[in-house]
Design a protein around this motif. Structure first.
Motif, PDB file in Angstrom:
ATOM      1  N   ILE A  77       1.071  -0.877   0.257  1.00  0.00           N
ATOM      2  CA  ILE A  77       0.023   0.101  -0.145  1.00  0.00           C
ATOM      3  C   ILE A  77       1.067   0.787  -0.001  1.00  0.00           C
ATOM      4  CG2 ILE A  77      -1.180   1.493   1.826  1.00  0.00           C
ATOM      5  CD1 ILE A  77      -2.793  -1.273   2.170  1.00  0.00           C
ATOM      6  N   MET A  79       0.258   4.696   1.254  1.00  0.00           N
ATOM      7  CA  MET A  79       0.192   5.799   2.525  1.00  0.00           C
ATOM      8  C   MET A  79       0.854   7.380   2.065  1.00  0.00           C
ATOM      9  SD  MET A  79      -1.755   4.883   5.456  1.00  0.00           S
ATOM     10  CE  MET A  79      -2.241   6.187   6.658  1.00  0.00           C
ATOM     11  N   PHE A  81       0.430  10.435   4.127  1.00  0.00           N
ATOM     12  CA  PHE A  81       0.073  10.855   5.655  1.00  0.00           C
ATOM     13  C   PHE A  81      -0.065  12.426   6.306  1.00  0.00           C
ATOM     14  CE2 PHE A  81       2.518   7.282   5.963  1.00  0.00           C
ATOM     15  CZ  PHE A  81       2.087   6.201   7.192  1.00  0.00           C
ATOM     16  N   ASN A  83       0.600  14.846   8.323  1.00  0.00           N
ATOM     17  CA  ASN A  83       1.326  15.591   8.378  1.00  0.00           C
ATOM     18  C   ASN A  83       2.696  14.811   7.964  1.00  0.00           C
ATOM     19  OD1 ASN A  83       2.050  13.049   9.581  1.00  0.00           O
ATOM     20  ND2 ASN A  83       2.417  13.433  11.799  1.00  0.00           N
ATOM     21  N   ALA A  85       4.968  12.346   7.119  1.00  0.00           N
ATOM     22  CA  ALA A  85       5.947  11.863   7.702  1.00  0.00           C
ATOM     23  C   ALA A  85       6.967  10.897   6.804  1.00  0.00           C
ATOM     24  CB  ALA A  85       5.161  10.726   7.702  1.00  0.00           C
ATOM     25  N   ILE A  86       7.829  12.290   6.401  1.00  0.00           N
ATOM     26  CA  ILE A  86       8.977  12.398   5.625  1.00  0.00           C
ATOM     27  C   ILE A  86      10.227  11.348   6.570  1.00  0.00           C
ATOM     28  CG2 ILE A  86      10.665  13.505   4.507  1.00  0.00           C
ATOM     29  CD1 ILE A  86       8.511  13.444   3.214  1.00  0.00           C
ATOM     30  N   PHE A  87      10.627  11.219   6.254  1.00  0.00           N
ATOM     31  CA  PHE A  87      12.329  10.895   7.069  1.00  0.00           C
ATOM     32  C   PHE A  87      13.049  11.585   7.424  1.00  0.00           C
ATOM     33  CE2 PHE A  87      11.067   6.098   4.734  1.00  0.00           C
ATOM     34  CZ  PHE A  87      10.058   6.017   5.984  1.00  0.00           C
ATOM     35  N   PRO A  88      13.071  12.507   8.584  1.00  0.00           N
ATOM     36  CA  PRO A  88      14.207  13.778   8.682  1.00  0.00           C
ATOM     37  C   PRO A  88      14.858  13.077   8.107  1.00  0.00           C
ATOM     38  CG  PRO A  88      13.278  12.884  10.418  1.00  0.00           C
ATOM     39  CD  PRO A  88      12.883  11.997   9.409  1.00  0.00           C
ATOM     40  N   HIS A  89      15.757  11.732   8.413  1.00  0.00           N
ATOM     41  CA  HIS A  89      17.671  12.071   8.244  1.00  0.00           C
ATOM     42  C   HIS A  89      17.456  11.102   7.156  1.00  0.00           C
ATOM     43  CE1 HIS A  89      15.434   8.199   9.179  1.00  0.00           C
ATOM     44  NE2 HIS A  89      16.570   7.719   9.347  1.00  0.00           N
ATOM     45  N   TYR A  98      13.424   4.542  -0.445  1.00  0.00           N
ATOM     46  CA  TYR A  98      13.245   3.442   0.588  1.00  0.00           C
ATOM     47  C   TYR A  98      12.460   2.440   0.960  1.00  0.00           C
ATOM     48  CZ  TYR A  98      13.049   3.310   5.736  1.00  0.00           C
ATOM     49  OH  TYR A  98      12.390   1.806   6.448  1.00  0.00           O
ATOM     50  N   GLY A  99      11.347   2.603  -0.026  1.00  0.00           N
ATOM     51  CA  GLY A  99      10.081   1.676  -0.081  1.00  0.00           C
ATOM     52  C   GLY A  99      11.155   0.870  -1.482  1.00  0.00           C
ATOM     53  N   ALA A 102      13.740  -1.587   0.192  1.00  0.00           N
ATOM     54  CA  ALA A 102      13.451  -2.893   1.005  1.00  0.00           C
ATOM     55  C   ALA A 102      12.435  -3.825   0.481  1.00  0.00           C
ATOM     56  CB  ALA A 102      11.477  -2.310   2.331  1.00  0.00           C
ATOM     57  N   ARG A 146       7.338   9.010  -2.740  1.00  0.00           N
ATOM     58  CA  ARG A 146       7.149   7.832  -2.050  1.00  0.00           C
ATOM     59  C   ARG A 146       6.391   6.575  -2.118  1.00  0.00           C
ATOM     60  NH1 ARG A 146       8.864   9.352   3.995  1.00  0.00           N
ATOM     61  NH2 ARG A 146       6.100   8.907   4.121  1.00  0.00           N
ATOM     62  N   ALA A 147       4.884   7.530  -1.850  1.00  0.00           N
ATOM     63  CA  ALA A 147       3.544   6.152  -1.800  1.00  0.00           C
ATOM     64  C   ALA A 147       3.352   5.797  -3.327  1.00  0.00           C
ATOM     65  CB  ALA A 147       2.693   7.162  -1.152  1.00  0.00           C
ATOM     66  N   ILE A 150       6.969   2.814  -5.485  1.00  0.00           N
ATOM     67  CA  ILE A 150       6.065   1.310  -5.624  1.00  0.00           C
ATOM     68  C   ILE A 150       5.737   0.403  -5.876  1.00  0.00           C
ATOM     69  CG2 ILE A 150       7.326   1.357  -2.887  1.00  0.00           C
ATOM     70  CD1 ILE A 150       4.876   0.708  -1.856  1.00  0.00           C
TER      71      ILE A 150
ATOM     72  N   ASP B 454       7.739  12.175  15.061  1.00  0.00           N
ATOM     73  CA  ASP B 454       6.632  12.058  14.812  1.00  0.00           C
ATOM     74  C   ASP B 454       6.511  10.288  14.104  1.00  0.00           C
ATOM     75  OD1 ASP B 454       4.032  11.563  12.725  1.00  0.00           O
ATOM     76  OD2 ASP B 454       4.813  12.938  11.451  1.00  0.00           O
ATOM     77  N   SER B 456       4.027   8.628  13.304  1.00  0.00           N
ATOM     78  CA  SER B 456       4.202   8.653  11.478  1.00  0.00           C
ATOM     79  C   SER B 456       5.501   7.579  10.344  1.00  0.00           C
ATOM     80  CB  SER B 456       2.276   9.156  11.061  1.00  0.00           C
ATOM     81  OG  SER B 456       3.363  10.590  11.269  1.00  0.00           O
ATOM     82  N   VAL B 457       5.951   8.776  11.378  1.00  0.00           N
ATOM     83  CA  VAL B 457       7.304   8.256  10.679  1.00  0.00           C
ATOM     84  C   VAL B 457       7.149   6.292   9.837  1.00  0.00           C
ATOM     85  CG1 VAL B 457       9.540   7.902  10.812  1.00  0.00           C
ATOM     86  CG2 VAL B 457       8.855  10.178  10.282  1.00  0.00           C
ATOM     87  N   SER B 463       4.176   0.787   5.802  1.00  0.00           N
ATOM     88  CA  SER B 463       3.621   0.724   4.681  1.00  0.00           C
ATOM     89  C   SER B 463       4.079   0.970   3.724  1.00  0.00           C
ATOM     90  CB  SER B 463       2.673   1.931   4.764  1.00  0.00           C
ATOM     91  OG  SER B 463       3.531   2.796   3.871  1.00  0.00           O
ATOM     92  N   LEU B 464       5.428   0.976   3.902  1.00  0.00           N
ATOM     93  CA  LEU B 464       6.776   0.822   2.686  1.00  0.00           C
ATOM     94  C   LEU B 464       7.378  -0.480   2.544  1.00  0.00           C
ATOM     95  CD1 LEU B 464       8.058   4.310   2.148  1.00  0.00           C
ATOM     96  CD2 LEU B 464       6.842   3.352   0.230  1.00  0.00           C
ATOM     97  N   LEU B 479      16.163   8.576  14.500  1.00  0.00           N
ATOM     98  CA  LEU B 479      16.036  10.050  15.333  1.00  0.00           C
ATOM     99  C   LEU B 479      16.532  10.220  17.097  1.00  0.00           C
ATOM    100  CD1 LEU B 479      13.325  10.262  13.112  1.00  0.00           C
ATOM    101  CD2 LEU B 479      15.562  11.455  12.673  1.00  0.00           C
TER     102      LEU B 479
END
Lengths: 370, 558
Positions: A77, A79, A81, A83, A85-89, A98-99, A102, A146-147, A150, B454, B456-457, B463-464, B479
């Motif tokens: 799926i 998704m 979000f 907010n 939900a970006i990976f800040p690092h 990323y996906g 994986a 990102r969603a 994949i 966050d 949801s991170v 989900s990925l 983090l």
């Protein structure tokens, strides 16, 4: 083609049913929106589909696959979000890749697909940026890329635009809609913003208190709400108390509202007290000199000029105030506060509800669970 | 399509992950139960045990002999007075630093934090060097024919604690002042309330809850401190000293009385904690400043005044450090200062107590490794998997905040001094004590950073297509690292400076730097004590710099 099937799904939090016996079938490539006020269960349903919650009752199918026991990370799926939900690092590129990593996609293919996704969301020039250097709109685009990169079987979006400012919201929703059509991804979109829902959706499910109120195409929901809740939640409307003497199926019935009697058609036999619902733009304002027994007398107590339209508040003799929208170009001049007017309540476009809030004019069973 | 009705109910999608986190919770409960609850329960039982039967004799004895209860009285007098004076220093300094254009703010700030992190007994010791019976300031005045009072006694403890612990008040109040929206003060000014009256009517009530938290920290620290009263108390005993003496004295060793005293110490600290919570509960205002107040540009004369005030307080509190470092470079001849400078003291230290230096850093490093792992996992469990069980865990981890080091030391020895588990005299018991006492610091900063990450991170990652456990280590754990590490380093700093539980638990070969300083001071080897203390100060400063680099800001919450 049927794609997603949600069958009798309920989810409990403690003793309260967050979603209650939900049945929805969504077609391949459809843009389906879950609409409702906060706490109505729309996000719960979305998260149940994503696999973050497990329903207590009911089954979910993606195509022919029974999904109940598939853990979240194996549901394929995409998704988005609220907010972001970006990976800040990670950089923009790493976020989107990323996906794919994986999924053990080969390195050169990752590069091709990420670049493709970046192009779709118009962010190619920012791929080496850190997320902290991006605006909210850009972050949401990264999240979208990102969603979709994949190639998900299903795209879930949880109020993706609610943190953006009004103008950007309109631009983003148009972009999301056209990207979704181009890629033909089945999409379930959650929002509490009825205007947004009407603008983007193929079909909408209106939820309240964990239950589906109505499922239908945007104009069906707007013009033929099945109950008082939907009518009130989508757009704005005037509710007037009235009474029906006798209404036979297929025949004209008489509704008495504010002292005038109006003729309308009923979908089922009905008699008793009703709520007469008419949207502000469906009410017609007539000249004071018009005479007809179906017109109501009133006085303008407030006029608000909004550019393309004017909003009038008109008070009837009974003391009830009605809201009316009139297009600016309809009259060369504004009606003034204090003007006496006649009002046509336009029974052909009105919707009538019984005391429990159920609609009584139209035969709406088909709309409800189509 | 045929619809099968699934027979599965309540299946959790995080099944695999929950397994792992369940183990974390179980192991945490076992360790806490074994090393914290069991020892505390042990001294609780011990305090009611006399000659093989349950009795209140120990408590009766405590309250009927002046020798015992006067120590409680002394503890109260010293702690409350020091808390009061710490507020008197901390609040004005914080206000001036937050609101006025004072030069060298960064430097003052660092010096204040440094004061707080250095062990109190080093402060006490250097005040002895200055105002002791043979202190150089005292001698200076004596030469002028003036007899100023010496540092020894209750007033000396109050003096040392005030200067040592006012930074608690300063740090808390500084934080609170930043969250007061400027409009509140503007509003009161527009209503005709301004100047001192505004501070009294608006600002002070708003920061009251924070001040009281700071005051609680000062009280706890003063009440539990062991080194300072030991060095400058002389005839005047306080509770931790009494407990220690009852426990340690060769002849009349009385574990039952030591346990009783420990219980009384614990009861007082717990009661004070609840009192503070109770008072504050009614007066807490949640504020988030949309517009933090601007810094007021003072006129030159007032600016000089404000700067002098801050400088006076900071200087007074940092003098002990300066004195110690200077002393460490003085030429010595045995215990006597010979005049001039040299590295003699450092040479002697390396010759006499190399083991202590090695011990300190080894034990603290072992503890930090454990605390990083525990902080990472436990804060995650507490914040992200809230349940009755995890909130109980959270409460248990925070218990050591109210346990004086001496009490913890005594309880550990009583619990583990006999087979099957005999840890007394080993390094293990020291590392255990450090982990228990200092883990709250790591937990605090770990949970703080986790609240900013966050949720949801992780869901995005799952989900990925990344499984939950792997997701945790690829996203949230990465983090969290700055927060966990900065907390762990703070724990590390307070560990190397720890005396009150070490003094109870160490055994010859496991002596640490602080214990060595303590014994050097007692044998009047001021030079070597100063050299050891300077090594600690250096390590503290370096750690502070690392924390600042890690968190990227000057604020350090202690």
């Amino acid at each position: 083609m049927e794609h997603i099937k949600i069958h009798n799904v309920s989810k409990l939090f403690g003793d309260t049913k967050a979603i209650d016996d939900i049945n929805i079938t969504i077609n391949q490539g459809e843009f389906f929106t879950l609409l409702g006020p906060s706490g109505c269960g729309k996000t719960t349903l979305l998260r149940t589909l994503a696999g973050f919650y497990q329903q207590e009752e009911g089954d979910i199918f993606f195509g022919d696959t029974f999904i109940n026991e598939v853990p979240a990370h194996k549901r394929n799926i995409g998704m988005v979000f609220q907010n972001y939900a970006i990976f800040p690092h990670m950089t923009v590129f790493e976020n989107i890749a990323y996906g794919l990593k994986a999924r053990k996609v080969k390195k050169d293919e990752i590069i091709v697909r990420v670049n493709e996704a970046l192009e779709m969301v118009e962010l190619s020039h920012l791929k080496d940026r850190q997320p902290s250097q991006l605006s909210g709109g850009q972050q949401q685009r990264v999240s979208l890329a990102r969603a979709i990169v994949i190639h998900p079987g299903l795209l879930l979006m949880d109020e993706p635009l609610s943190n953006l400012d009004a103008k950007l919201r309109v631009k983003m929703r148009e972009d999301i809609r056209s990207l979704q059509k181009r890629l033909n991804i089945t999409t379930i979109y959650v929002t509490h913003d009825q205007e947004e829902a009407l603008a983007v959706s193929d079909r909408i499910a209106v939820l309240n208190n964990g239950k589906i109120q109505q499922i239908g195409r945007p104009h069906e929901i707007y013009l033929s709400p099945v109950n008082k809740f939907v009518s009130n939640f989508i757009g704005s409307t005037n509710f007037l108390e009235g009474k029906v003497e006798a209404g036979k199926e297929g025949e004209n019935a008489m509704v008495t509202v504010e002292g005038v009697t109006l003729a309308t058609k009923f979908g089922r036999p009905f008699q008793g007290k009703v709520l007469y619902s008419i949207r502000p733009e469906q009410v017609k304002i007539m000249d004071d000199k018009e005479t007809s027994p179906t017109l109501l007398e009133g006085e303008i107590v407030d006029a608000t000029f909004l550019g393309e339209s004017v909003v009038y508040k008109i008070i009837f003799n009974s003391g009830y105030t009605i809201s009316v929208h009139e297009h600016s170009i309809r009259f060369g001049m504004l009606r003034e506060e204090g003007n006496k007017v006649k009002v046509d309540l336009n029974p052909n476009e009105a919707v009538i509800f019984d005391e429990s809030g159920e609609e009584v004019i139209n035969e709406h069973k088909n709309i409800r669970h189509s | 399509m045929s619809i099968k009705t699934s027979g599965i109910r309540n299946r959790n999608p995080f099944r695999i992950q929950l397994g792992f986190w369940n183990y974390v919770v179980i192991i945490a409960f076992i360790l806490i139960g074994f090393f914290l609850i069991y020892p505390l329960f042990n001294i609780f039982v011990n305090s009611f045990w006399q000659d093989g039967k349950i009795s209140l004799e120990n408590y009766q004895e405590f309250f009927s002999y002046k020798y015992y209860y006067s120590a409680l009285l002394n503890s109260f007098i010293v702690s409350t007075t020091a808390t009061f004076f710490a507020c008197c220093l901390g609040i004005p300094v914080a206000y001036a630093m937050a609101r006025f254009n004072i030069p060298f703010k960064g430097l003052f700030h660092i010096l204040i934090i440094l004061t707080l992190l250095s062990p109190p007994f080093i402060g006490a010791y250097s005040w002895i060097l200055m105002l002791g019976n043979n202190g150089f300031i005292k001698n200076f005045f004596a030469d002028l024919g003036l007899d100023i009072p010496s540092i020894y006694g209750l007033h000396g403890m109050i003096w040392v604690f005030t200067l040592q612990f006012y930074p608690h008040i300063y740090l808390y109040v500084s934080g609170a002042l930043k969250t007061i929206d400027v409009s509140l003060e503007e509003a009161s000014a527009s209503l005709g309330v301004s100047g001192w009256k505004r501070i009294r009517k608006v600002t002070l009530p708003l920061i009251f809850p924070t001040v009281s938290t700071g005051a609680l920290m000062v009280f706890m620290a003063s009440f539990a401190d062991f080194g300072t009263p030991m060095l400058i108390g002389q005839g005047e005993k306080v509770l931790p000293i009494l407990a220690y003496e009852q426990f340690i004295s060769e002849m009349g060793s009385n574990p039952a009385m030591a346990s009783t005293l420990s219980m009384i110490l614990l009861t007082v600290t717990t009661m004070v904690l609840f009192l503070q919570r109770y008072v504050v509960a009614k007066k807490t205002y949640t504020m988030s400043a949309l517009r933090p107040p601007k810094i007021i540009k003072l006129k030159p004369a007032k600016r000089v005044m404000a700067t002098l005030l801050v400088m006076a307080v900071v200087t007074l509190s940092i003098i002990p450090q300066a004195t110690v470092i200077t002393t460490s470079f003085l030429k010595t001849n045995g215990p006597v200062f010979a005049g001039g400078f040299s590295l003699d003291s450092y040479r002697q230290v390396l010759y006499k107590v190399p083991q202590a230096i090695q011990n300190t850093f080894t034990y603290a490093s072992l503890a930090i490794v454990f605390m990083v792992i525990a902080g990472l996992l436990l804060s995650y469990v507490v914040v992200r998997r809230p349940s009755k069980l995890t909130s109980l865990l959270d409460a248990l981890i925070m218990i050591p905040y109210v346990i004086p080091g001496t009490v913890l030391g005594i309880s550990l020895i009583i619990a583990f001094n006999k087979p099957p588990i005999e840890l007394t005299g080993t390094w293990i018991i020291l590392v255990v004590a450090y982990c228990i006492r200092k883990l709250p610091y790591t937990m605090r900063s770990s949970t703080a950073i986790l609240h900013q990450i966050d949720k949801s991170v992780e869901e995005a990652s799952i989900s990925l297509g990344v499984p939950p456990m792997k997701t945790f280590f690829k996203t949230t754990a990465v983090l969290m690292i700055p927060g966990v590490l900065s907390g762990a380093i703070l724990s590390w700093v307070t560990t190397i400076n720890e005396l009150s539980s070490t003094i109870v638990l160490y055994y010859g070969a496991t002596a640490t730097i602080t214990v060595s300083i303590y014994s050097e001071v007692f044998t009047a080897n001021f030079g070597t004590a100063a050299a050891l203390a300077s090594i600690l100060s250096l390590a503290t400063i370096i750690s502070l710099i690392i924390i600042t680099l890690l968190t990227g800001k000057k604020d350090i919450n202690i």
